[in-house]
Design a protein around this motif. Structure first.
Motif: not given
Length: 273
Positions: A166, A170-173, A261-264
């Motif tokens: 993640w 994708h996004s750990r958060e 909340r996805s950042t990547t």
């Protein structure tokens, strides 16, 4: 998305052939292992299963194409393609853990219509055909599958694979937001978590990175059990590079959490054995 009724019979026969090879090589002292370019392991059992399946298909379905993890090929296009992961969970296979399976799917016009997941060390086999429902056979016998009726994430059981994926893809958060919204979470991983969604034993399974052969069979299994399967962008496809399977009731809410909340964004494909 039509298929011949004999396709499922053939897929189950191919799974029998795969089981004969994998069970013989499981925990074998002379098991041969090498690393692929992405540093994931491949065993002589992986290649033996894929070669055996391809040999049968060359005779039984000479007009079909084959896409497999070890020998290549693509499942895109308008024709008929058999998609194969000879051993999903190779790392478990290597360590003597029983959670691994051979995955077979028939994709017609870009949509999986047949799926078989055979996990002989677990004593379980799952299968589904478009319009024919999803089924499992284990020590208790054979039964039709149905997803759970859980309607709130606060009551849901969630599973994923390696948490580090993640962060990278994708996004750990975003994933932790989904974890926090659910009642319980585990990492059953790989094929098993999607089968458990189809069984109704868990409610949500999410993966930040997958290859087509990892989830083609899972897509038809989950949907025929009454659930919903998409990539993390919400598209009902097995080749989008990610996967989310749910009982259907929870899908929109899970997607919203994973995307707000996805950042990547979404990563490319890598082997996830």
């Amino acid at each position: 998305m039509s298929h011949d009724p004999s396709d499922l019979t053939l897929a189950l026969r191919l799974a029998d052939a795969a089981d004969e090879i994998t069970t013989t090589r499981f925990r074998a002292r002379d098991l041969s292992v090498r690393s692929k370019p992405d540093r994931t392991p491949v065993t002589d059992a992986d290649t033996a299963v894929e070669d055996a399946v391809r040999a049968v298909l060359a005779v039984e379905r000479p007009g079909d194409t084959v896409a497999g993890e070890e020998r290549g090929g693509t499942a895109s296009g308008t024709g008929r393609t058999w998609v194969l992961d000879p051993i999903d969970g190779t790392k478990n296979f290597l360590r003597g853990l029983p959670v691994w399976a051979s995955l077979l799917a028939l994709v017609v016009g870009g949509t999986p219509v047949i799926g078989v997941v055979s996990a002989p060390a677990l004593g379980r086999r799952w299968w589904a055909a478009a319009g024919g429902g999803a089924w499992v056979r284990d020590a208790a016998g054979e039964r039709r599958l149905a997803v759970s009726g859980v309607a709130r994430l606060a009551d849901a059981y969630l599973s994923t694979t390696h948490l580090g994926s993640w962060v990278e893809y994708h996004s750990r958060e975003a994933y932790l937001a989904l974890v926090d919204a659910c009642w319980e979470n585990r990492a059953f991983g790989d094929f098993w978590q999607h089968c458990l969604v189809a069984e109704g034993a868990i409610d949500v399974a999410a993966e930040a990175i997958v290859n087509p052969w990892d989830v083609a069979a899972a897509q038809v299994l989950v949907t025929e059990a009454g659930g919903r399967f998409t990539d993390l962008a919400g598209k009902p496809r097995f080749d989008g590079g990610s996967a989310l399977s749910t009982n259907g009731h929870l899908h929109a809410e899970a997607l919203a959490l994973l995307n707000t909340r996805s950042t990547t964004g979404y990563g490319g494909l890598q082997s996830s054995s």
